[in-house]
Design an enzyme around this catalytic site. Structure first.
Site, PDB file in Angstrom:
ATOM      1  N   ASP A 140     -20.369 -98.922  54.495  1.00 59.87           N
ATOM      2  CA  ASP A 140     -19.952 -97.764  53.700  1.00 59.87           C
ATOM      3  C   ASP A 140     -19.456 -96.622  54.570  1.00 59.87           C
ATOM      4  O   ASP A 140     -18.360 -96.082  54.354  1.00 59.87           O
ATOM      5  CB  ASP A 140     -21.110 -97.275  52.820  1.00 59.87           C
ATOM      6  CG  ASP A 140     -21.438 -98.265  51.716  1.00 59.87           C
ATOM      7  OD1 ASP A 140     -20.671 -99.220  51.521  1.00 59.87           O
ATOM      8  OD2 ASP A 140     -22.469 -98.083  51.052  1.00 59.87           O
ATOM      9  N   ARG A 194     -34.255 -86.262  54.247  1.00 52.55           N
ATOM     10  CA  ARG A 194     -32.898 -85.792  53.949  1.00 52.55           C
ATOM     11  C   ARG A 194     -32.649 -84.335  54.362  1.00 52.55           C
ATOM     12  O   ARG A 194     -31.617 -84.026  54.934  1.00 52.55           O
ATOM     13  CB  ARG A 194     -32.584 -85.994  52.463  1.00 52.55           C
ATOM     14  CG  ARG A 194     -32.546 -87.457  52.035  1.00 52.55           C
ATOM     15  CD  ARG A 194     -31.683 -88.286  52.958  1.00 52.55           C
ATOM     16  NE  ARG A 194     -31.588 -89.684  52.543  1.00 52.55           N
ATOM     17  CZ  ARG A 194     -31.839 -90.714  53.331  1.00 52.55           C
ATOM     18  NH1 ARG A 194     -32.245 -90.494  54.576  1.00 52.55           N
ATOM     19  NH2 ARG A 194     -31.704 -91.947  52.902  1.00 52.55           N
ATOM     20  N   ASP A 236     -30.550 -88.819  46.668  1.00 52.97           N
ATOM     21  CA  ASP A 236     -30.177 -88.312  47.987  1.00 52.97           C
ATOM     22  C   ASP A 236     -28.975 -87.387  47.967  1.00 52.97           C
ATOM     23  O   ASP A 236     -28.879 -86.457  48.770  1.00 52.97           O
ATOM     24  CB  ASP A 236     -29.926 -89.479  48.940  1.00 52.97           C
ATOM     25  CG  ASP A 236     -31.207 -90.106  49.427  1.00 52.97           C
ATOM     26  OD1 ASP A 236     -32.273 -89.474  49.277  1.00 52.97           O
ATOM     27  OD2 ASP A 236     -31.165 -91.235  49.967  1.00 52.97           O
ATOM     28  N   SER A 281     -32.148-102.861  49.084  1.00 47.70           N
ATOM     29  CA  SER A 281     -31.689-101.572  49.590  1.00 47.70           C
ATOM     30  C   SER A 281     -32.880-100.911  50.263  1.00 47.70           C
ATOM     31  O   SER A 281     -33.917-100.700  49.629  1.00 47.70           O
ATOM     32  CB  SER A 281     -31.181-100.699  48.430  1.00 47.70           C
ATOM     33  OG  SER A 281     -30.877 -99.398  48.893  1.00 47.70           O
TER      34      SER A 281
END
Length: 467
Positions: A81, A162, A191, A243
């Site tokens: 990605d 994050r 996120d 994931s």
């Protein structure tokens, strides 16, 4: 010298002062003031930077398909990605792309080959920062001290990581003169909110680009085709059916069979912990030293925050500690099912909570527990830099000033049992708690207390019976 190696930044290990028995210690780990900006970020132009800079310059003159930006700092992992996002940004915004990678303890394997991948994707620079000590000392420890747990189980591993990454991105953007930041978060997850609220809080002038909310790429096959079209080598790796997100605090698993809450996780999915059934048949005892609400030592040995957590992850994982399977409510409204491995964090949480039983009075503990729910909600929702969370953190720091001492834990086949707790600031008094009468507590005094405390109950009963 390896350009990535030259970017490694190691935070100095925090040292813990010896507790004073005459005056409560102050918290060892403090959050920096909101307005302060880290000056530790370093950028390094790769060996081929000149070639890419020329291309970027040409892009900047003509702009892109969606608009015009000068320079974008991209949160970069080196996966498919983010490798595709680099040329997509250049094509659609005519900008130079600076890739940024944060080391928050995800492991050496995920950090390998980033220079080569970023170079092949067309980035002009790669910036790598080691945030492990900052992550544990200034993000994990405040949450641990507060007792923040989201929806009864989740210890906020991804939620805490994050904002520390996003803050570093803002710092790097300032240093390299970028006018925008970008991330690879999908439009369905939490996120995207956590990254962007941090960007807004620390530099509202930065443009935020979220490709997954803008482009036509809908999945892995589309991304591979785009990469081939733009001569970007597709990262060669075995794609996991799950994931995952990994950092020093935890490892999360989502997707595949976990999408059905009725399915039991497969044992080969776990990576940080062994099955409790296969854990050692002999228990292990640990003494965790705590100063002002945060752990500082294991079995009498002082360790920096990141080193201490790393050690507890190793020990806890060996005993099958810290596996959590839960269905949670995402911020964007949907429910999701996730399985988390948090071995070291589970041990830390058990130790700190137990020591509070000695050092906090009833009313303070009750208020702390109530506020901890809101604290966890704010962190989960990405509101780390909100004044409310910062104010609540000041409260947590104040009331845990005397939460200093040690807790001994027994680890055995997935369980954590407290066997001993000690504190020089303990509110427990054996001479008062004893069943024997003493000068401070006379059992006969209880009669008057019960009469007064039970007066409302007695009056109500008298009314009902017409007395």
């Amino acid at each position: 010298m390896n350009p990535v190696a030259c970017l490694r930044l190691r935070a100095s290990a925090a040292t813990s002062p010896s507790p004073s028995h005459r005056q409560p210690p102050r918290s060892v780990y403090r959050l920096p003031p909101r307005a302060s900006a880290s000056t530790a970020a370093v950028s390094c132009v790769m060996a081929s930077g000149k070639e890419h800079a020329t291309t970027a310059s040409a892009d900047q003159k003509k702009g892109g398909l969606l608009g015009k930006l000068n320079k974008v700092v991209l949160a970069y992992s080196g996966g498919l990605d983010t490798s595709v996002i680099v040329p997509w940004l250049r094509e659609n915004y005519g900008c130079e792309v600076v890739c940024f990678t944060a080391d928050v303890g995800q492991g050496a394997i995920e950090m390998e080959g980033l220079e080569k991948k970023a170079k092949a994707s067309g980035a002009s620079q790669l910036v790598v920062k080691d945030l492990t000590e900052e992550f544990v000392g200034q993000y994990i420890y405040p949450c641990l001290r507060a007792g923040a747990v989201y929806e009864r189980k989740y210890l906020l591993g991804t939620s805490m990581a994050r904002p520390v990454i996003a803050k570093a991105m803002v710092d790097v953007a300032k240093e390299v003169g970028a006018d925008a930041v970008a991330h690879g978060c999908t439009g369905k997850g939490n996120d995207q909110v956590r990254f962007e609220l941090t960007f807004y809080a620390l530099n509202p002038e930065l443009k935020v680009v979220a490709p997954w909310r803008e482009w036509d790429i809908t999945g892995r096959e589309d991304a591979i085709e785009y990469a081939k079209k733009h001569n970007v080598p597709v990262p060669v790796s075995k794609k996991s059916i799950y994931s995952r997100d990994r950092n020093l605090w935890h490892l999360s698993h989502e997707g595949d069979i976990l999408e059905d809450p009725a399915n039991e996780p497969k044992e080969d999915m776990y990576m940080m912990s062994v099955s409790p059934e296969n854990a050692p048949s002999k228990p292990e005892y640990l003494e965790i030293g705590i100063v002002a609400g945060v752990p500082t030592s294991i079995n009498g040995k002082d360790l920096s925050p990141a080193s201490l957590l790393t050690k507890l992850n190793e020990i806890g994982g060996k005993h099958g500690i810290g596996r959590i399977d839960m269905v949670e409510n995402r911020l964007v409204g949907m429910k999701s099912r996730g399985v988390y491995e948090t071995p070291g964090g589970t041990i830390m949480s058990a130790a700190v909570r137990e020591l509070e039983a000695l050092t906090l009075d009833r009313e303070t503990m009750q208020w702390k527990d109530m506020l901890a729910l809101k604290y966890a909600e704010l962190v989960y929702a990405g509101r780390w830099f909100d004044p409310l969370r910062q104010s609540m953190d000041a409260f947590m720091e104040t009331i845990t000033a005397t939460t200093t001492g040690s807790v001994t834990l027994k680890l055995y086949k997935g369980s954590v049992t407290v066997t001993s707790r000690k504190s020089p600031y303990s509110l427990y008094r054996e001479d008062i708690s004893s069943f024997e009468n003493g000068e401070i507590y006379n059992q006969a005094d209880a009669e008057g207390f019960i009469r007064l405390y039970g007066l409302p109950t007695r009056v109500r009963a008298m009314l009902e019976k017409g007395i």
